[in-house]
Design an enzyme around this catalytic site. Sequence first.
Site, short mmCIF file in Angstrom:
data_model
loop_
_atom_site.label_atom_id
_atom_site.label_comp_id
_atom_site.label_asym_id
_atom_site.label_seq_id
_atom_site.Cartn_x
_atom_site.Cartn_y
_atom_site.Cartn_z
N LYS A 8 0.85 -1.21 0.00
CA LYS A 8 0.00 0.00 0.00
C LYS A 8 0.87 1.24 0.00
O LYS A 8 2.02 1.21 0.47
CB LYS A 8 -0.96 0.03 1.19
CG LYS A 8 -0.32 0.18 2.58
CD LYS A 8 -0.16 1.61 3.05
CE LYS A 8 0.50 1.70 4.42
NZ LYS A 8 1.71 2.45 4.53
N ASP A 133 -2.77 -1.89 10.29
CA ASP A 133 -2.94 -1.84 8.83
C ASP A 133 -3.66 -3.05 8.26
O ASP A 133 -3.98 -3.08 7.07
CB ASP A 133 -1.56 -1.74 8.15
CG ASP A 133 -1.01 -0.32 8.17
OD1 ASP A 133 -1.79 0.62 8.41
OD2 ASP A 133 0.20 -0.16 7.95
P1 ATP Z 1 3.89 -0.13 7.80
O1 ATP Z 1 3.76 0.60 6.52
O2 ATP Z 1 2.65 -0.91 8.20
O3 ATP Z 1 4.47 0.67 8.92
P2 ATP Z 1 6.37 -1.29 7.07
O4 ATP Z 1 6.35 -1.40 5.57
O5 ATP Z 1 7.05 -0.08 7.61
O6 ATP Z 1 4.89 -1.35 7.57
P3 ATP Z 1 6.94 -4.08 7.36
O7 ATP Z 1 7.69 -4.36 6.12
O8 ATP Z 1 5.55 -4.54 7.42
O9 ATP Z 1 7.03 -2.53 7.74
O10 ATP Z 1 7.82 -4.72 8.55
C1 ATP Z 1 7.96 -4.13 9.81
C2 ATP Z 1 8.63 -5.13 10.78
O11 ATP Z 1 7.86 -6.33 10.85
C3 ATP Z 1 10.03 -5.54 10.42
O12 ATP Z 1 10.81 -5.36 11.57
C4 ATP Z 1 9.96 -7.01 10.08
O13 ATP Z 1 11.07 -7.72 10.54
C5 ATP Z 1 8.71 -7.48 10.81
N1 ATP Z 1 7.95 -8.53 10.08
C6 ATP Z 1 7.22 -9.49 10.65
N2 ATP Z 1 6.61 -10.26 9.73
C7 ATP Z 1 6.95 -9.76 8.53
C8 ATP Z 1 6.63 -10.12 7.20
N3 ATP Z 1 5.82 -11.15 6.90
N4 ATP Z 1 7.14 -9.38 6.21
C9 ATP Z 1 7.94 -8.32 6.50
N5 ATP Z 1 8.28 -7.95 7.73
C10 ATP Z 1 7.79 -8.65 8.77
#
Ligand code: ATP
Length: 287
Positions: A8, A133
């Site tokens: 997203k 989210d």
């Molecule tokens: P948001 O936009 O919701 O803040 P994000 O893109 O910043 O999310 P994610 O990539 O969802 O962040 O990952 C955040 C944390 O979650 C990381 O520290 C990662 O190690 C952990 N994590 C747990 N499960 C997953 C997964 N399936 N894929 C990616 N990261 C994961």
Amino acid sequence: MRLRAPAKINLTLDITGVREDGYHLISSVMQQVSLYDTVELRLNTEGSIRISSNVRYIPCDGRNICWKAAERYFQAAGLTGVGADIYIRKIIPTSAGLAGGSSDGAAVMLGLEQLTHALGPRLAEISGSVGADLPFCIKGGTCLCEGIGDILTPVFRSRSNKIHIAVAKNTRGLSTPAIYSLYDSKRREPPVPDTATNTERLVRALERGDIQAVCGCMRNALEEVSAAEKPEIMQLKREMLSLGAINAMMSGSGPSVFGIFPDEDSAKYCVRALKSRGMTAYHAYFL
Ligand code: ATP
């Protein structure tokens, strides 16, 4: 079962307050885009959750959002003695503001629902207890997300124009909770008062399929805070603009940046140029 888990982007991200428990209240128009992880899912009768992935940098134990999503699903559905084998093919950059982990978790819940039909309409509500989210990732498309991201209003989007973007990252990931607490420590002004007006303008622009007007409404309250930590964010925005983006902005808490382009060719040209400069970059379009 194989499912696509789309990333997203946030077209707007306004912070409207802070709840008593410290969670931030937001008003954000979120848009799913065609940059996907793939989640493979199989039920097992051993009652265990097992996770594997093509990458080493995400946890494959109880810390993985897919693990939490499966556990929560089985618990809420009262399914005992049932487990899941989950394989995550990761493409979406992690800790990038693209909700990759939440989307993987939502795909697990949607897949379990298709396999067992155990939760029905309760699925959306249950998903919110795994992560803020997840309800949006379950709903998909374009939504105005309010509350802590869990109050969703679907937004109609005209399909007359396919909206092409480049999404890229030129620096290491940022922690969402850390960026929110920096925001709290630096903010001196009350939240901007024209949130509702700008959101309304954006919703109308999406309805008309008016890309220029959509670009005119883009804004992210966290961008300044994240960019103070990672000046590369502003550099990447400038590069996208000089490569033909109508507008470019950080997504979520960053550090990924997306640019909206007038057409597919210009978005792909930008992606090639950023890759040749050593960045992670993808072409995608609004779903
Ligand atoms: P948001 O936009 O919701 O803040 P994000 O893109 O910043 O999310 P994610 O990539 O969802 O962040 O990952 C955040 C944390 O979650 C990381 O520290 C990662 O190690 C952990 N994590 C747990 N499960 C997953 C997964 N399936 N894929 C990616 N990261 C994961």
